[in-house]
Each structure stands twice: as C-alpha cells, then as structure tokens.
Enzyme design. Structure first.
Site, PDB file in Angstrom:
ATOM      1  N   TYR A 172       0.831  -1.200   0.000  1.00 23.38           N
ATOM      2  CA  TYR A 172       0.000   0.000   0.000  1.00 23.38           C
ATOM      3  C   TYR A 172       0.870   1.256   0.000  1.00 23.38           C
ATOM      4  O   TYR A 172       0.638   2.186  -0.783  1.00 23.38           O
ATOM      5  CB  TYR A 172      -0.925   0.019   1.224  1.00 23.38           C
ATOM      6  CG  TYR A 172      -1.640   1.340   1.385  1.00 23.38           C
ATOM      7  CD1 TYR A 172      -2.719   1.670   0.576  1.00 23.38           C
ATOM      8  CD2 TYR A 172      -1.213   2.276   2.329  1.00 23.38           C
ATOM      9  CE1 TYR A 172      -3.358   2.891   0.690  1.00 23.38           C
ATOM     10  CE2 TYR A 172      -1.835   3.504   2.453  1.00 23.38           C
ATOM     11  CZ  TYR A 172      -2.909   3.809   1.637  1.00 23.38           C
ATOM     12  OH  TYR A 172      -3.526   5.025   1.751  1.00 23.38           O
ATOM     13  N   ARG A 219       2.011   8.414  12.886  1.00 26.76           N
ATOM     14  CA  ARG A 219       1.693   9.659  13.601  1.00 26.76           C
ATOM     15  C   ARG A 219       0.194   9.948  13.573  1.00 26.76           C
ATOM     16  O   ARG A 219      -0.370  10.462  14.550  1.00 26.76           O
ATOM     17  CB  ARG A 219       2.445  10.823  12.957  1.00 26.76           C
ATOM     18  CG  ARG A 219       2.188  12.190  13.579  1.00 26.76           C
ATOM     19  CD  ARG A 219       2.580  13.290  12.618  1.00 26.76           C
ATOM     20  NE  ARG A 219       1.805  13.204  11.379  1.00 26.76           N
ATOM     21  CZ  ARG A 219       2.159  13.796  10.234  1.00 26.76           C
ATOM     22  NH1 ARG A 219       3.265  14.496  10.168  1.00 26.76           N
ATOM     23  NH2 ARG A 219       1.383  13.682   9.157  1.00 26.76           N
ATOM     24  N   ARG A 229     -10.735   5.866   8.965  1.00 27.77           N
ATOM     25  CA  ARG A 229      -9.709   5.253   8.107  1.00 27.77           C
ATOM     26  C   ARG A 229      -8.794   4.366   8.953  1.00 27.77           C
ATOM     27  O   ARG A 229      -8.498   4.683  10.101  1.00 27.77           O
ATOM     28  CB  ARG A 229      -8.873   6.338   7.414  1.00 27.77           C
ATOM     29  CG  ARG A 229      -9.670   7.265   6.521  1.00 27.77           C
ATOM     30  CD  ARG A 229      -8.737   8.211   5.780  1.00 27.77           C
ATOM     31  NE  ARG A 229      -8.009   9.092   6.676  1.00 27.77           N
ATOM     32  CZ  ARG A 229      -8.331  10.371   6.899  1.00 27.77           C
ATOM     33  NH1 ARG A 229      -9.378  10.905   6.293  1.00 27.77           N
ATOM     34  NH2 ARG A 229      -7.608  11.113   7.714  1.00 27.77           N
ATOM     35  N   PHE A 289      15.699  19.107  -1.517  1.00 23.53           N
ATOM     36  CA  PHE A 289      14.336  18.646  -1.774  1.00 23.53           C
ATOM     37  C   PHE A 289      14.097  17.275  -1.152  1.00 23.53           C
ATOM     38  O   PHE A 289      13.024  17.014  -0.586  1.00 23.53           O
ATOM     39  CB  PHE A 289      14.118  18.603  -3.291  1.00 23.53           C
ATOM     40  CG  PHE A 289      12.768  18.121  -3.715  1.00 23.53           C
ATOM     41  CD1 PHE A 289      11.703  18.999  -3.854  1.00 23.53           C
ATOM     42  CD2 PHE A 289      12.549  16.780  -4.001  1.00 23.53           C
ATOM     43  CE1 PHE A 289      10.446  18.558  -4.262  1.00 23.53           C
ATOM     44  CE2 PHE A 289      11.298  16.325  -4.409  1.00 23.53           C
ATOM     45  CZ  PHE A 289      10.246  17.220  -4.535  1.00 23.53           C
TER      46      PHE A 289
END
Length: 418
Positions: A172, A219, A229, A289
């Site tokens: 997932y 978290r 969910r 980044f």
C-alpha cells in the site's frame, strides 16, 4: 503562555526561527518570479500553492526545467488522489477513472466537475494541467504517465481492501508513496542533474517514499480513526488489541504503546536505504528537496516513540526544531548527524520490557554504523552561552511577536504533509 514555556525550554528554537525568518529560508527554498512564467504555468504554480504551500516552496527551489516537471507531476498526482479521496464518487465510476486517469493527460478537454473535495480545482481545470504536461519534454511525460498509471491501479486495488499483513502495508505504501519516490528519482536522472543510477535503483527510491508514508500513518493514528480510516497493518495491531480502535482506550494504553513501538521499529528499517540514496545525490537543490522531508520524518518518529500522546491527540515537532532541520540538512554529513541524534533519542527511550526492544536496538545499531558523527554537525545543539542568554531574553520580551513569525513560517515546516 504555552508557547512561551516551550521556547524557554528550547531557547535555541527562538534563535533558529529568527535566523530562518531573517533569510535562512532563502538557502533552501528561494522563490521564483511568477512574471517569468507563461499563463498556463503561472496557473499551475497557483494551484500548487493552494493545494500544498510547503511542497510549493521546495519545488520552486529545484533547478532548471526539473522544477516545472516536478510541479506538474505533483498536480497530476494531486488530481488522482482527489478522485480516490472523494467518497461521493461511486465505486463503479471511481475504479475505471483511477485505471484510466493516465490517459486523460493526453485528452486536452478532459475535466471532472462533480467532485466535492477541497482540491477539486485541479480536476475542474485539468485541461490547463494536462496542457502543461504535454509541453514538457517527452522524457518527463513518459515518467509522469507511467507512475500515474501504476498509482491509479494500486489505489483501485486498495479501495475496498484493508491492510492486513506487513507485506500488504509495504505494498500500500509503495502505491501511494514509493511510486512517488521512484517517479521523482527518474525525473532527477532525466534532467541530468543526477546520475542514471538514482533513477534506476528503484529499491532505494521506494524506501524513500515508504519511510515518509509509514511515519505519516504512525503519527496520524487518532486522526485516521476519527475519520473512519485504518492504515495500521492488522498483522501487527491484532497482537495487541481485538480492534484497531481499542488502542485508543485508556485501559489499553500500555499495549497500544507497544504496538506503536513495533511499527516505528519497522519504519526505521528504511533509514539505511535513505542514507545510501541521499549519499548519491550531487545537485544541491535536489539534495535539499529530498533530505528535508527525511529528517523531518526521523524527528517525528523520535517524538512518537513510546509516546502515549499518539493515542490521545496530535504529536508533532516544534516549529523551531523544524526550521533548524530545514536549514541544517544541506549535506550528507549533516543528515547523518541528524539521523544519529534522533535514533539516539529513540534508543534512550526503549523500555526494557518492550516486546520489540531487541529489534529496535538492532536497527539503531545499523543506523549508528552508517551515521557516526564526525563532521561539524555532530554538536549541532551546543550553542554558546551568549546565544542562549539572548534567546531567553527574547522569549521573555518578544514571545508574542515571534508567535506571529511562527505562524508565518508554518507553511514551510508542516512535516510529512500529503
């Protein structure tokens, strides 16, 4: 007053917030001039700012044409994600849309006007986004279309499927985040700012995404529960409770924390791959980044480890801590020192009775071996007395003003957004 107490306990945060506000942010996230862009790109960057200001900031710091490719990549995936998240779209409509979404990139007039999601503008004005996609070099188009196709198929697979095993948890996370890491890595290499190996080594790129996604899932336990969910793998939580929601009950808090620690230990196994990946990067804008979200993630895991608050409210790193990480994580030695610092913090909190304690200690030992501090960042929290004294004085006299600053910088420092 809570903010004042926090800053008095961490006076270095005030110094770093001021350092960030007074120009430190320009090092890691300079702005681009919107007047230099065509109308279509200007619109895309506006949507980027509206849907994710923190991503907009770091994307704008990328060099050359890579900046626009990553901007469009983000908006395309945001549109795909908006379809997936919209619970008003029936499955018989949604599943084919997810499977075919990549083909809409080549249909100039395709748009979707029936979404109720907050980011629906990326669907309603998809023709602008798809036009700018088609304006990209073919090498970028191929990457974005391929990742969009694979992600759509994966999202459709998990629409009616819960995450049971740890293998499925990895699968997932691969679909929703690992593929993003793989796609970005291929874009980096396609731009020639990075070597081909960065885009070719999909295992490392996947780990970059999995580390961030698992951190977010860990978290956000309570937030996800309140929204109905579930993303924690049943294989793990079923050893500690009959239902995942039971972990939030006060009488189950000890078992809940043990489950939390096991999942954090699982996530830590990606850190060696993260360090190897970052060590290969050559371009400074690409390094920043990639590195900033990773150091935010390790700091977040350190805050969550063995912390009952994960099941009671929100656990997040301090804003001053976040801006410090953003300004410091600009080279591999600095990142290694940061990783070392936070795994040491976790190590000091490992309960001797925790069922995962041996596994946690083992992975921390592996991370230590890769990130032994030896550079200038090893003592990054040792500030001179005069800095600390000034910071405490500023905390006492200027905390209200700095509260305004912290709000202004919040758009840059939301860890693990999206």
């Amino acid at each position: 007053m809570e903010l004042l107490r926090t800053w008095l306990g961490h006076p270095e945060d005030i110094y770093n917030l001021l350092r960030f506000k007074m120009g430190g942010y320009r090092v890691v996230m300079p702005r681009i001039d919107p007047d230099s862009l065509g109308l279509g790109l200007r619109t895309c960057y506006r949507y980027l700012n509206q849907t994710s200001r923190s991503f907009a900031a770091v994307i704008q710091a990328l060099d050359g044409e890579l900046r626009h490719a990553v901007c469009i990549f983000y908006l395309v995936l945001r549109a795909l994600d908006t379809i997936e998240d919209d619970m008003t779209i029936s499955l018989d409509v949604k599943v084919p849309m997810l499977h075919e979404f990549h083909s809409y990139l080549y249909q100039p007039d395709w748009k979707y006007m029936e979404s109720k999601e907050k980011d629906r503008q990326v669907l309603e004005d998809f023709p602008t986004i798809s036009m700018e996609f088609r304006n990209l070099s073919k090498v970028y188009q191929d990457v974005i279309s391929d990742i969009c196709h694979k992600m759509g198929v994966g999202m459709a697979e998990f629409l009616e499927k819960k995450v049971d095993s740890q293998r499925e948890w990895d699968k997932y996370c691969h679909y929703v985040a690992g593929l993003v890491g793989i796609g970005l890595s291929r874009l980096f290499s396609a731009s020639e700012l990075e070597d081909p190996i960065v885009g070719q080594d999909t295992e490392l790129a996947n780990s970059m995404g999995l580390f961030l996604q698992k951190t977010n899932i860990i978290r956000d336990y309570l937030e996800d529960q309140l929204a109905g969910r579930e993303f924690w793998p049943r294989e793990v939580w079923s050893r500690y409770a009959k239902k995942l929601s039971d972990l939030a009950k006060p009488e189950n808090i000890d078992m809940a924390v043990q489950c939390l620690n096991e999942l954090i230990t699982n996530a830590l196994h990606h850190v060696p791959d993260v360090l190897t990946y970052l060590s290969r990067l050559k371009n400074q804008s690409v390094f920043n980044f990639c590195a900033i979200p990773q150091v935010m993630a390790i700091a977040t895991l350190a805050a969550c480890y063995n912390n009952k608050q994960v099941f009671r409210g929100v656990v997040k790193i301090r804003k001053g801590q976040a801006v410090t990480l953003m300004m410091d994580a600009t080279n591999i030695q600095a990142v290694k020192a940061i990783m070392y610092q936070y795994v040491e913090e976790i190590y000091q909190k490992i309960p001797s009775t925790d069922p995962s304690s041996n596994k946690t200690q083992q992975i921390i030992a592996s991370i230590r071996a890769m990130s032994l501090p030896g550079g200038p960042m090893a003592s990054r929290h040792h500030y001179s007395p005069i800095y600390l004294s000034c910071a405490m004085l500023l905390a006492a006299l200027s905390w209200q003003y700095l509260s305004t600053i912290s709000k202004a910088t919040e758009e840059y420092v939301q860890a693990g957004e999206n």
